[in-house]
Structures are given as C-alpha cells and as structure tokens.
Design a protein around this motif. Structure first.
Motif, short mmCIF file in Angstrom:
data_model
loop_
_atom_site.label_atom_id
_atom_site.label_comp_id
_atom_site.label_asym_id
_atom_site.label_seq_id
_atom_site.Cartn_x
_atom_site.Cartn_y
_atom_site.Cartn_z
N VAL A 497 -7.09 3.05 -11.91
CA VAL A 497 -6.82 2.32 -10.66
C VAL A 497 -6.79 0.80 -10.87
CG1 VAL A 497 -7.94 4.11 -9.25
CG2 VAL A 497 -9.24 2.09 -9.91
N THR A 498 -7.04 0.36 -12.11
CA THR A 498 -7.26 -1.07 -12.28
C THR A 498 -5.99 -1.89 -12.36
OG1 THR A 498 -7.42 -0.88 -14.68
CG2 THR A 498 -9.48 -0.79 -13.42
N LYS A 499 -4.85 -1.26 -12.60
CA LYS A 499 -3.67 -2.11 -12.76
C LYS A 499 -2.41 -1.49 -12.17
CE LYS A 499 -4.60 -2.14 -17.03
NZ LYS A 499 -5.55 -1.03 -17.15
N GLY A 500 -1.41 -2.32 -12.07
CA GLY A 500 -0.09 -1.85 -11.65
C GLY A 500 0.05 -1.72 -10.15
N LEU A 501 -1.03 -1.53 -9.42
CA LEU A 501 -0.94 -1.35 -7.97
C LEU A 501 -0.67 -2.68 -7.28
CD1 LEU A 501 -3.76 0.98 -6.69
CD2 LEU A 501 -1.32 1.41 -6.72
N ASP A 502 0.33 -2.69 -6.44
CA ASP A 502 0.67 -3.92 -5.74
C ASP A 502 1.00 -3.54 -4.30
OD1 ASP A 502 1.49 -6.39 -4.97
OD2 ASP A 502 3.10 -6.58 -6.43
N LEU A 503 -0.04 -3.34 -3.50
CA LEU A 503 0.17 -2.80 -2.16
C LEU A 503 -0.35 -3.76 -1.09
CD1 LEU A 503 -0.91 0.89 -2.82
CD2 LEU A 503 1.39 -0.04 -2.77
N PRO A 504 0.47 -3.98 -0.06
CA PRO A 504 0.11 -4.99 0.95
C PRO A 504 -1.14 -4.65 1.75
CG PRO A 504 2.13 -3.80 1.56
CD PRO A 504 1.81 -3.42 0.16
N LYS A 505 -1.45 -3.35 1.91
CA LYS A 505 -2.59 -3.02 2.77
C LYS A 505 -3.91 -2.91 2.02
CE LYS A 505 -2.13 -0.30 6.44
NZ LYS A 505 -1.78 0.95 7.15
N VAL A 506 -3.87 -3.08 0.69
CA VAL A 506 -5.13 -3.04 -0.07
C VAL A 506 -5.84 -4.38 0.10
CG1 VAL A 506 -6.20 -2.86 -2.33
CG2 VAL A 506 -4.33 -1.33 -1.73
N THR A 507 -6.94 -4.38 0.86
CA THR A 507 -7.65 -5.64 1.12
C THR A 507 -9.08 -5.61 0.61
OG1 THR A 507 -8.22 -4.82 3.31
CG2 THR A 507 -6.26 -6.20 3.15
N VAL A 536 -9.10 -5.17 -11.82
CA VAL A 536 -9.25 -4.39 -10.59
C VAL A 536 -9.38 -5.32 -9.38
CG1 VAL A 536 -11.74 -3.98 -10.72
CG2 VAL A 536 -10.30 -2.34 -9.54
N ALA A 537 -10.04 -6.47 -9.58
CA ALA A 537 -10.14 -7.45 -8.49
C ALA A 537 -8.75 -7.94 -8.09
CB ALA A 537 -11.01 -8.63 -8.92
N GLY A 538 -7.86 -7.99 -9.06
CA GLY A 538 -6.51 -8.48 -8.82
C GLY A 538 -5.68 -7.58 -7.93
N ARG A 539 -6.18 -6.39 -7.60
CA ARG A 539 -5.43 -5.48 -6.72
C ARG A 539 -5.54 -5.90 -5.26
NH1 ARG A 539 -2.36 -5.04 -9.81
NH2 ARG A 539 -3.65 -5.95 -11.40
N ALA A 540 -6.52 -6.75 -4.95
CA ALA A 540 -6.79 -7.04 -3.54
C ALA A 540 -6.02 -8.25 -3.06
CB ALA A 540 -8.29 -7.29 -3.35
#
Ligand SMILES: [Zn+2]
Ligand SMILES: [Zn+2]
Length: 669
Positions: A497-507, A536-540
């Motif tokens: 879950v730590t990378k690649g995710l780029d989602l607007p609603k992940v806060t 992982v912090a970078g996902r938010a």
C-alpha cells in the motif's frame, strides 16, 4: 540454489588437450559457442570452425548444432574470430535457426553479469533470451495515438526535462537522479522524456519495482502511448510474455514498461532507461545472477533516469559526488503542501492501558475521516494475525522444525505457518515442548488489524492487501481498482500500500507500526524505515483535499522517524551517511555475502571457517546466518568488505555443502 562456477577462462573443446597449437587460417572463421544447456558444473564456451557453406549465415546470436564429445548438441554463437588455439577443432554441423536473438552488446553485458555476480555465463545470457516456446506470429499493429492529455509543467519539471532531453539528443550515457518529493510529478517527467524519444524513432524501457503496485502508472502510459507500450513482467503467463517479447523484437512496441526482467527486452534502438523508485529491493534479483538492476542498466550505454522521493543512500551519495546528475523536484504539483505528520509514542498508550493496535489519536482520526466520507490507508509491515506464539509455562516460541523462524498465526486458516519454507500446522491446543495449555499469541499483523477495525467501525468497508490476500493472479489490481472507485473506505496492508496510489479522497494515512524495520539486523534498517514512512505518508492529500499522517512508534526519537515526519530527506541522509562512513559500510566499501549451507552443522561451520581463512581482505565471520537454519539446512554467513568480486575465487565445496554468493547484497538479514 547454490552455484559455484569453475573459473575456466580459456575456451576449449569438450576433450581436454595437452598442448595448444595456434591454428592460423585467415580464410577460415571460428565461432565461440555456449551450449544451450549446461548439464555439468562447467561454465565455458567452446570454439568451432565454420564450414565455408555456412560462413555467410553464421552470426552472433543464432542457434547452431554442434558435435560435443560423442554426441551432437545445440548452442548459441556468442563470438566470431579469425583464430583459434584449439587443435583438431570440430566444425559446426548446421544452423538450427537463423533468427538473431542477441548482438555483441548483449554478449558483453552478459559476460560482465557473469563475472561480477559470479554466475554461469549461460544464466546471464538467458536473461536476454525469449521465453521458452515457439515464436508467435506478430501481427503488425497500428499504434493508436489518443491526443495525450497535457498538464502544465512546473518550472522544476521543465528544467529537469530540458537536461534529460539534451542527454537523449546527444545519446550521452549519463545517469540522472530525479529526486522528487511524493506528488511532485515524476511520472509526468518520465512520460515526456519517453515522448521526446519516440519523436526521434528511438525506444525506451521504464521499470517499476512491482507491477501490481502501480496500476495507475500503467494506465497513464497506455493512455499516452497506446499500442506502442508493451507491458512485460513476471505475473504474465508464459504465452503472454512470449507474445510481448516477440512484439518488442519485431520493433512494434517501442516502449517497454515492466519489472526488472523488462530491462533485458530485445528493444531496437534503445535511447533511455527509466528506473522508478530505484531504491526498491525488488530491483535486486534473488536468483543467480543476483544482479542489481540499477547497476546493470548503466552498462547499456544510454541515458538512465533513477527516480525516487527516497533515493538509496548509495545513489544519493554518487549524485552528491557528481557521478550522477542530480535533478530536483522539491515541491508538489500546484504547491500542494506535504501532509503534516504526527508521531504517536505507543509506550504512552500502553501506560494509559490502551492495548489496541490503534492509538487513540489514530482511532479518532479514522472516525473523522469516515464521517467525512473520505478514505484512509493503513500500513503495517507484518502479515498474518499474530506474529508469534509463545508458551507462558516454558517460555519457548513456536518455531518451524526446518527453519530457525517463528511460526505465524493466520486466523483464516486457523493454522500456524512458516514464511520461509511454507511448513504449516493446525493450531496446537498444547505447547509441543511442555504440553502446557498456556499458549499465548503475540504481535499483530494485517489480519488482526482488520479484525480490530471491523469491531471499532462495523460500518466501514475494509480492503486488506497482503501476500495472503493477493495470491490469485490479478487480485492485487482488482483490490486497487475497487478502492479507487470508492467502493471501500479503508485500505490496509503491507508495503503493497505504500506506493503508486494517487487518489483524491485519501486524506488519512496511518503507519500502525513504524518500528518493524528498525530492529532488523541490517545496516540499512534505518534507511528502510525512513523510506517506508515517507512513501506511505506520501499517499495522503495529493489532490485538493488536505491530508494528514499518523505514525505510531515505540521509538519516536529515532532519527529515521523524526526525519520522515518532517519529510526531510536531507536531514536523514546527513546522519545516515556519517554512520556509514564511521562503520565503513556502502557507499564507503562494497560487500559480498557468502552463505554456506550444510545438513551437518559441524561440517558446514568447518568448511565456512576454511573458506573465510582463504580469502584476502576484510572477512567477517563465519557466523550463524540471520536465519540460522532453513529447510533443514544449517546456514553460516561470511561477509566480505572491500573485496573485488571480479578477482574473487572460491573453492569447490564437497558434496553436501552449498555455497551461495551475493555481490552487493540488498539485505543482510
Ligand atoms: Zn511450553
Ligand atoms: Zn520453515
């Protein structure tokens, strides 16, 4: 599998000869051939003469039939020469296939791979060969070109690109470190660099650490480049891989996107290699040859872009020294802020009698996030339910009988399993050591976290992603798609879950246990911890909604955790590089790890001792390896510091003992 090569450097026929006579017939040509199968422990190439009738057709990279001893066999031509010192040389019998599978450049890279990583030359060459089976007929596909969606580039992106463009235009084999904070638009830089390359009729290879982690990136490449983009990775079926390989060989797919194996794709007119998240362990092969993708890529003679928010300390050092060209993206797109990070001291939670895996702070934040209809990502680096089982009567931990490793409890299977050999048993009612019933389960993994959150927030829709949940092919992508469509509120899992995710609603991002990696007996433990937390912090908060990160730790004053909480790579690097310098670890030296495995503990240790004594230089050990026993074999580790792998020679072990050698190991654990 342990492997030792006979470092027989001279080429020879299968039959050894007493005296070498130089054959000098200028009109004849000779071929150097490597057998397609090596049945012995001999790692050699053999010379053959080329009959006049075959002379026009024999090229490097084709398959030929040759006499070998009393039989005939097949081999690949890996060299052509006008002289051979082999007396009574035999001739090539026929050409099996005129398809040229590789060129001289591949041969020289494969030779380097074999020499540097101590692997069989054939194994190194095999990396470049097509997947087994008949070549499919490749249909000529016409590239569909969508106008690519254009983003306004930031000043930093533009500056980085202009520098990369120059290297591409001049075909200068320069190495770039693209150091960009999470959300700074590194992917857009890759896309534009590749686009620039295509206009010149060249090809590109873009590598990702694990393809399942980056579905969004694949989509962006396919959206931009259509059929010109070929995806190549180990999750494909053999048939799919074969089709992809031959499409690239036919010059149809000019952009190869994949995991480390895609580096060896037969691209025509290569002009650029991009390695995204270059610090990732999955770029180091765990099979012979145990190569590091980052280092092999630099042998291809083209510009290489190494990208990351958290570069490997070795990479950053080389950039600092001016060996790599540093390009910096210091801001997120649209100057969105990096999310604030709160570090929670879990010792205080314990003191307040909170025995849950969630601190009160993380629990409250989850509650708020769910109430706003936004999404959360929770990271924990252990899978399973409980991570070990201990007997309170005799104090023994339940271990695998074949490995020195604790058994991990999975609630789904109601079983205890070994992560190293797959051994598993039903949960025993009594301690196998003392028959006491006081078995106690400790530690928490992904399954236990899922369970706790289910109880706390029964309405929340949870997706768990770890090795157990993604066993079926494709299910990883399915989980990510479900989450990105908003069909779940919480995504929890291991480093997937730590990378690649780029989602607007992940806060909200929660790092449930930040310390796991810190206690590994490995000089890179702090680096791994810093990288994991930062990634992982970078996902938010990557889009318009502001994000927030909570890091739970029993060791909140550790420099890796403090620097990660401040998103401060420089601060981390400065402390880390001083420690490496003091302790003489990479980048200030190079390491070679040797593992000796034997069924007999005594024989294994004695052999390892002799081996260590015979090596010149700084030799540490032998000591019992971190996993002191695996699959029933005793394991001893010898660590070499500052020893040149190209000059290292090891003895052949006696029967029953295996040696495996790892040059520039990614991990010492
Ligand atoms: Zn017991
Ligand atoms: Zn085991």
């Amino acid at each position: 599998m342990a492997e030792l090569r006979w470092r027989a450097r001279q080429q020879s026929q299968a039959v050894p000869v007493a005296a070498a006579v130089l054959v000098r017939v200028v009109t004849r040509m000779f071929a150097e051939v490597v057998l397609t199968k090596t049945s012995s422990f001999l790692d050699k190439t053999y010379d053959y003469s080329i009959p006049a009738t075959l002379l026009p057709s024999v090229k490097i990279g084709i398959k030929v039939e040759i006499p070998f001893g009393k039989r005939t066999t097949q081999g690949y031509v890996v060299g052509l020469k006008e002289e051979s010192s082999v007396p009574g040389i035999k001739a090539i019998l026929r050409i099996v296939d005129e398809t040229v599978l590789f060129g001289p450049n591949v041969v020289s890279i494969a030779r380097w791979l074999a020499d540097y990583y101590h692997a069989f030359f054939l194994r190194a060459l095999n990396l470049f060969l097509p997947p087994k089976g008949k070549a499919p007929i490749t249909k000529n596909q016409i590239s569909s070109n969508y106008q690519p969606p254009k983003f306004q580039l930031t000043q930093e992106q533009t500056a980085a690109l202009n520098t990369i463009f120059r290297a591409i235009d001049e075909n200068r084999p320069e190495v770039f470190l693209l150091h960009g904070v999470t959300g700074s638009g590194k992917t857009e830089v890759y896309l534009r660099a590749v686009e620039h390359l295509l206009l010149q009729g060249k090809s590109a290879i873009t590598l990702e650490p694990e393809i399942g982690m980056t579905p969004q990136l694949i989509e962006r490449f396919q959206e931009r480049f259509g059929d010109n983009c070929v995806v190549l990775h180990s999750h494909l079926t053999l048939k799919e891989r074969r089709a992809a390989w031959w499409r690239v060989a036919a010059g149809q797919g000019k952009i190869v996107l994949g995991t480390r194996l895609a580096l060896f794709a037969p691209v025509k007119n290569l002009g650029l290699i991009v390695i995204d998240e270059e610090y990732e362990n999955s770029y180091k092969s765990d099979m012979s040859p145990r190569y590091n993708t980052r280092d092999v890529a630099q042998k291809f003679g083209v510009p290489v872009v190494l990208g990351s928010a958290t570069p490997a300390v070795e990479t950053y050092y080389l950039a600092d020294m001016g060996k790599y060209h540093k390009l910096v993206l210091s801001h997120r797109i649209d100057h969105r802020p990096l999310p604030p990070v709160t570090v929670v001291d879990m010792r205080r939670e314990l003191a307040q009698k909170n025995f849950s895996m969630l601190s009160s702070e993380l629990r409250d934040s989850l509650q708020e996030t769910l109430a706003r209809g936004e999404q959360a990502v929770l990271f924990i680096n252990k899978r399973g339910y409980y991570t070990f089982v201990m007997c309170r009567e005799c104090g023994k931990t339940l271990e695998c009988p074949h490995c020195a490793a604790s058994l991990i409890y999975s609630s789904q299977a109601a079983a205890l399993a070994c992560n190293y050999c797959g051994y598993s048993i039903k949960q025993p009612p009594l301690c196998p050591n003392c028959q006491s019933s006081l078995l106690k389960f400790f530690g928490g993994g992904t399954q236990k976290l899922e369970d706790e959150i289910n109880k706390l927030f029964p309405q929340a829709r949870i997706l768990r992603v770890d090795q157990d949940s993604v066993k079926q092919r494709g299910s990883h992508e399915a989980i990510f798609h479900k989450f990105s469509r908003g069909e779940a509120d919480i995504l929890l899992g291991t480093q997937m879950v730590t990378k690649g995710l780029d989602l607007p609603k992940v806060t909200l991002v929660g790092v449930v246990a930040a310390d796991g990696a810190l206690y590994q007996p490995d000089f890179r433990a702090a680096e791994r911890t810093f990288q994991l937390i930062t990634q992982v912090a970078g996902r938010a908060g990557r889009h318009h909604l502001p994000g927030k990160v909570i890091v739970q730790s029993y060791n909140p004053s550790h420099y890796a955790i403090i620097a990660a909480a401040k998103h401060d790579y420089q601060q981390f690097y400065q402390q880390e590089i001083e420690q490496r310098r003091e302790m003489i670890y990479p980048p200030f030296t190079n390491l070679i790890s040797i593992i000796v495995e034997a069924a007999s503990k005594k024989a294994g240790f004695e052999f390892a001792q002799d081996l260590a004594r015979g090596i010149q230089g700084t030799v540490l050990g032998p000591i019992p390896a971190t996993i002191a026993r695996a699959r029933g074999k005793w394991r001893f580790q010898i660590l070499l510091k500052g020893v040149d792998p190209l000059g290292l020679q090891l003895p052949v072990p006696p029967t029953g003992i295996n040696i495996s050698l790892d040059v520039d190991p990614a991990s010492l654990a």
